[in-house]
Design an enzyme around this catalytic site. Structure first.
Site, PDB file in Angstrom:
ATOM      1  N   ASP A 328     -61.982   3.913   6.085  1.00 35.38           N
ATOM      2  CA  ASP A 328     -62.922   3.273   5.241  1.00 35.38           C
ATOM      3  C   ASP A 328     -64.300   3.841   5.367  1.00 35.38           C
ATOM      4  OD1 ASP A 328     -62.687   2.097   7.841  1.00 35.38           O
ATOM      5  OD2 ASP A 328     -64.351   0.520   7.041  1.00 35.38           O
ATOM      6  N   GLU A 329     -65.163   3.597   4.624  1.00 37.43           N
ATOM      7  CA  GLU A 329     -66.672   3.983   4.512  1.00 37.43           C
ATOM      8  C   GLU A 329     -66.912   5.192   5.186  1.00 37.43           C
ATOM      9  OE1 GLU A 329     -68.744  -0.246   4.833  1.00 37.43           O
ATOM     10  OE2 GLU A 329     -67.989   0.362   6.672  1.00 37.43           O
ATOM     11  N   VAL A 330     -66.412   6.330   4.562  1.00 38.86           N
ATOM     12  CA  VAL A 330     -66.359   7.494   5.081  1.00 38.86           C
ATOM     13  C   VAL A 330     -67.634   8.428   4.398  1.00 38.86           C
ATOM     14  CG1 VAL A 330     -65.392   9.922   5.859  1.00 38.86           C
ATOM     15  CG2 VAL A 330     -64.186   7.944   5.876  1.00 38.86           C
TER      16      VAL A 330
END
Lengths: 535, 547
Positions: A328-330
């Site tokens: 997530d949230e890369v």
């Protein structure tokens, strides 16, 4: 339609006898004070007492309890039942003719294995008192882990009688048939934002068993710290906050063992590539550069070698079939701004987004090679869902509607939408936790079967040993009932279950769990004097 | 009963070492920059440069008349459980494997506990002193390994706590180690009364939670649990003589049986902690009337207790008779604070009674408190009363009375000047329900401020931090107590010099951070130290030692 009575061989005739004489409980189900509510409950109106030497008997059980999982579960059950008050009455003379005395619990388990297998039968049937053996309660289950759930239910039937000073079971005969609605009922803890000492983790695990949750999702590592020992790469835990805020490999194995003996799977997570800055404390070459430290360097084979090493070590202790690979949230900016990686991207004709996909899929392959099935956060699905390993379980968090899209694509899903099931959102009251329905908008049976369950997430930015219990409880319990109890038994209006949940919160308190008042959002201190039951 | 053997030895060692630390010198060892991570700081100690390993199967050997006490054995088992809580596989690291094969031995394989007295009597002023020595066994040393010597089992308990704080898990060798050995510690408390109040009337606290609180008190060497059992809001305790009283409980579940209360006392005694029970009369007792409405002046004016009736005093006497069987501590707290006498003036039969005796309402307040005192004294109790009784009619109080301060900062000064004993609990600093008092203000509060005469100083028997329960229930009580109660605990245990000198940001704060993390490691949800506002969550991700 429930097929449980036939699943447990040889008990059906016994039950028919009981059902005939029992009072239907539907109208006063809320008065039963059982959390989460079992699938089927019938009860009578007779009071019984627990004998002083209430014992466990297992005649006729195929399960031999080789490592004392049942025995210890029984002892724990008795200990919590006796925790709230000193039992000092003369228990053995409570009934005039002894007929109201329960001498023990007869546990019959039909499977001989004690392997904790995901998706295995967790059902149980509890009868108090047994028809054939009226001075015993009877608990039948397919597996020992179903029996542990039955023990939890039994513990909630027991109350301390203040006058007689003994443990009593009111409203016998009880006839309870139970099994979970979802096979995945999780709680996430985060030991990277704050280290959680072992006794604290064990307390969390114990409290999970009270609500029949069965997966501890251990978000071990993140940007901030790397507390776990990885024997293959011994410098990784240099990323811990301090030399003492760490878990040895054996500590982790002990957590898995402790949870497993309570029927709880431990889902380990390494959140790659976007939440892994702390890895570079021990191995700086994992960072794109000294001043651009996240995500992990996609261009370096060492990155994947190291992931392979971690997962190889993991496979020795984390025996759950799933591994969580995050994803997530890369924020991929560092990849473009670091010349070496930018060159690599060009060479391989990849955009940043391609590289993100490449990373996640390569990590998936590594995990598969170690025998794991993979769970990833939903961004991986949202960005390149059709490329994911078809056995991937997508873990929802961002929005609603994801569960529908994921299952429509034929992938499995775990629901944790942040607006309802993120425990760190302390302005979300328990009612919203209760009302969050995994099948919302999903009518198709096949799609429904792909929803493994759900998970409440206790992210640790503002959570340490001092406030974790009251932030988790009682709101996690509200979600636990949603995940356990049959849909038709759930209250449409959560406020209808307030009294029962308040009672369960007080029960947690009695057991030493710092569950917060119901009034307000999460983790509120009581605002005035009053009864636990009214706050 | 002197500590002859060990004392002599200690003296020799102290003389031979140049790094002697006494109460009159800085609490920072001469050859180390940081103070030892002990809380509260011992009265006297020296340390060295060695690191010793501790055998995970550490054994206990005992000596002296009291060494065989089950209190010692149980404490040893508790502490070894805390010291060796990390799971580790003996064969997992090379070092431990070598040790397992007895190629390398642990430096500390046994702990010797010498207790001279066989008395387990726990009362105010019981000898809590101890000596603790930890040194490597070698040919020269007369006593090797680790030894605790104390006059009483309760001194031994304090020594065990200190020993446990010396033990740290080392993640590289995966063994428990003691740094800066050899250690020679000679310790005793500054004050004999080091209390914590809990309030089970505003919110019921389950037995297990009270036990968690007691256990955590022992980590900070507090020794009196002041149990404010009953108040206006609820009456949770069973009193067999007047069985309707606990009808004043919030619910039928939120109650303590006599046996529950006895279990609390037993549990506390095993940890060297006295339990002081309180009945706060006449002003905080409305809940009594739920079971016996006659105790109210009238159904519409319910507080204070009806001063006119003998029944009121019969009930007090009955409760005290029941409680005497539960609470062996010599002190009993009779409250006496915040008495609003309006109901006495406004209720006809009480008003007539006052007139008949030519009493003002203040006279009646005095009459009530003094009569209650005599009941307590007749049952062999020493009465403790809140300070209003002293400030309103001090010269009439029984001279044995212990005055408990809360309102006014100089009340102990005045009380000891009149010859009374005093307990310091200034609400501005030592009321834990005041969330806006950070740890350093708690720490810097000195019970003997303004009291210079040594004979008067002696009358200040100690202090108490108060965890009033209006906004503290099971879900928040421990994190409201800790870590601030620890700041007061060091003030009351350690020498005045040690806690008053230097910059506490350097001498105390790092140790308090460490102690808070130690509490967390033992499962006690102590809140971050640095938060200005108590019991708030940590402000962001970070190390326990930096928050």
């Amino acid at each position: 339609m429930r097929g449980i009575a036939t699943k447990i061989s040889g008990v059906a005739p016994l039950f028919l006898l009981f059902i005939a004489g029992a009072v239907s409980a539907f109208e006063d189900i809320e008065k039963l004070r059982i959390w989460p509510l079992p699938a089927e409950v019938n009860h009578g109106g007779r009071r019984m007492y627990l004998s002083e030497d209430f014992k466990l008997v297992t005649e006729g059980s195929k399960y031999e309890d080789p490592s004392a999982i049942l025995k210890e579960g029984f002892d724990r059950m008795l200990a919590v039942v006796r925790l709230s008050h000193v039992v000092s009455g003369h228990r053995n003379s409570s009934g005039s003719d002894g007929s109201s005395l329960l001498q023990g619990l007869h546990v019959i388990i039909s499977s001989s294995t004690d392997e904790l297998e995901y998706g295995a039968d967790e059902s149980y049937r509890l009868v108090v008192a047994s028809q054939g053996k009226p001075s015993y309660a009877q608990l039948e289950a397919k597996s020992v882990y179903g029996a542990l759930h039955g023990l939890q239910t039994f513990s909630q039937l027991c109350h301390f009688n203040m006058k007689k000073k003994v443990i009593e079971v009111l409203m016998t005969p009880w006839n309870i048939t139970d099994q979970p609605r979802f096979s995945y009922r999780g709680l996430l803890i985060d030991t990277s934002r704050h280290y959680l000492p072992l006794p604290v983790m064990k307390n969390v695990i114990d409290s999970m068993t009270y609500t029949k949750l069965n997966v501890l999702h251990w978000h071990i590592v993140d940007t901030q710290s790397f507390p776990l020992e990885i024997p293959s790469y011994p410098k990784l835990w240099n990323g811990a906050y301090s030399p003492t805020q760490r878990y040895t490999f054996e500590d982790a194995a002990e957590i898995v063992n402790y949870a497993g003996r309570r029927g709880i799977h431990v889902l380990a997570e390494i959140d790659v590539p976007g939440h892994a800055l702390s890895w570079g404390k021990g191995y700086p070459s994992l960072w794109p550069s000294k001043n651009c430290q996240e995500p992990l360097d996609v261009s370096s084979d060492f990155t994947f070698k190291l992931i392979d090493g971690i997962l190889s070590d993991f496979s020795k202790i984390f025996k759950f079939k799933f591994i969580h690979l995050g994803g997530d949230e890369v924020n991929t900016t560092c990849w473009s701004t670091t010349p070496r990686i930018s060159k690599w991207l060009k060479k391989h004709r990849m955009t940043e987004a391609d590289a993100y996909e490449y990373f996640v899929l390569r990590a998936q392959k590594i995990a598969s090679s170690h025998g794991y099935e993979i769970i990833n956060w939903e961004e991986t699905f949202n960005n390149f869902g059709n490329k994911l390993n078809p056995k991937t379980v997508v873990h929802n968090w961002l929005g609603t509607g994801v569960v529908g899209r994921v299952t429509a694509a034929g992938l499995r899903c775990i629901m944790s939408n942040q607006d309802k099931w993120y425990l760190d959102h302390i302005d979300t009251p328990w009612q919203m936790f209760y009302a969050n329905e995994p099948f919302e908008m999903i009518r198709d049976k096949k799609q429904q079967s792909l929803v493994l369950g759900g998970e409440v997430c206790m992210w640790g930015e503002h959570i340490d040993a001092s406030d974790i219990e009251q932030t988790i409880w009682p709101r996690a319990a509200a979600a636990a009932e949603r995940l356990w109890t049959p849909y038709t038994k759930l209250a449409e209006n959560p406020d209808k279950v307030t009294t029962r949940l308040a009672h369960f919160r007080c029960l947690l308190n009695e057991r030493g769990v710092a569950a917060a008042p119901l009034v307000g959002g999460g983790r509120v201190a009581p605002f005035e004097p009053g009864s636990c039951l009214a706050q | 009963m002197a500590l002859n053997h060990l004392l002599l030895l200690l003296l020799l060692i102290l003389l031979s070492l140049s790094i002697t630390i006494t109460s009159s010198s800085s609490p920072v060892t001469a050859n180390h920059d940081s103070p030892p991570y002990l809380w509260p700081l011992p009265a006297e100690f020296t340390s060295g440069e060695e690191t010793l390993s501790v055998d995970p199967s550490l054994s206990l050997t005992v000596a002296g008349n009291g060494g065989g006490s089950p209190i010692v054995r149980a404490a040893f088992d508790r502490y070894t459980g805390m010291i060796f809580k990390h799971a580790y596989n003996r064969a997992s690291s090379l070092l431990t494997r070598i040790r397992f094969l007895s190629v390398v031995e642990y430096d500390i394989t046994s702990l010797k506990i010498i207790v001279h007295s066989d008395s387990e009597e726990l009362q105010l002023g019981v000898d809590e002193s101890y000596s603790l020595m930890v040194s490597k066994k070698n040919d020269q040393s007369i006593v090797g390994a680790a030894t605790i010597e104390a006059n009483t089992v309760y001194g031994a308990l304090r020594g065990l706590e200190t020993f446990s704080q010396l033990c740290a898990f080392d993640y590289l060798t995966k063994s428990v180690q003691i740094y800066k050995a050899p250690w020679f510690i000679q310790d005793k408390p500054r004050f004999k009364y080091r209390g914590l109040l809990i309030d089970t009337s505003r919110h019921y606290l389950p037995i297990d939670v009270i036990k968690q609180i007691i256990e955590s008190m022992s980590f900070a060497k507090l020794n009196v649990l002041h149990w404010h059992i009953v108040d206006e809001q609820s009456f949770p305790l069973e009193t067999p003589t007047y069985p309707n009283l606990w009808k004043g409980a919030y619910s039928r579940w939120e109650r303590y049986t006599v046996e529950d209360a006895s279990e609390i006392v037993r549990f506390a005694k095993m940890r060297g902690i006295n339990v002081m029970a309180e009945l706060d009369v006449p002003g905080h007792a409305e809940s009594w009337g739920t079971g016996y409405p006659d105790l109210w002046p009238s159904p519409s004016c319910r507080e204070p207790l009806d001063v006119t009736k003998n029944f009121t005093f019969d009930v007090i006497s009955g409760i005290l008779t029941d409680m005497r069987k539960i609470f062996p501590f010599e002190f009993f707290h009779l409250g006496g604070d915040e008495v609003n006498t309006d109901c006495w003036k406004n209720t006809t039969h009480v008003k007539e009674w006052l007139q008949g005796r030519n009493f003002t309402s203040k006279d009646a307040y005095k009459y009530f408190v003094l009569r209650a005192q005599q009941i307590a004294i007749s049952k062999n109790w020493t009465p403790v009363n809140w300070e209003e009784t002293f400030s309103s009619f001090g010269k009439y109080l029984d001279p044995r009375t212990v005055v408990q301060n809360w309102l006014v900062s100089d009340i102990c000064q005045k009380a000891v000047a009149k010859g009374f004993r005093c307990i310091f609990s200034n609400q501005g600093y030592w009321y834990l329900d005041h969330l806006d008092v950070p740890w350093d203000q708690v720490y810097n509060t000195e019970p003997l401020n303004g009291i210079h005469d040594p004979s008067q100083q002696k009358l200040v028997i100690g202090g108490e931090v108060c965890m009033w329960g209006e906004t503290a229930d099971t879900s928040v009580v421990l994190q409201t107590i800790w870590p601030r109660a620890a700041a007061a605990a060091e003030r009351m245990w350690s020498t005045r010099e040690a806690v008053s000198k230097g910059n506490i940001t350097l001498t105390a704060l790092p140790r308090l951070h460490y102690f808070r993390c130690l509490l967390n490691n033992r499962g006690v949800p102590a809140a971050p130290v640095d938060n200005w506002y108590a019991r708030r969550p940590p402000s962001g991700p970070g190390s326990c030692y930096a928050q």
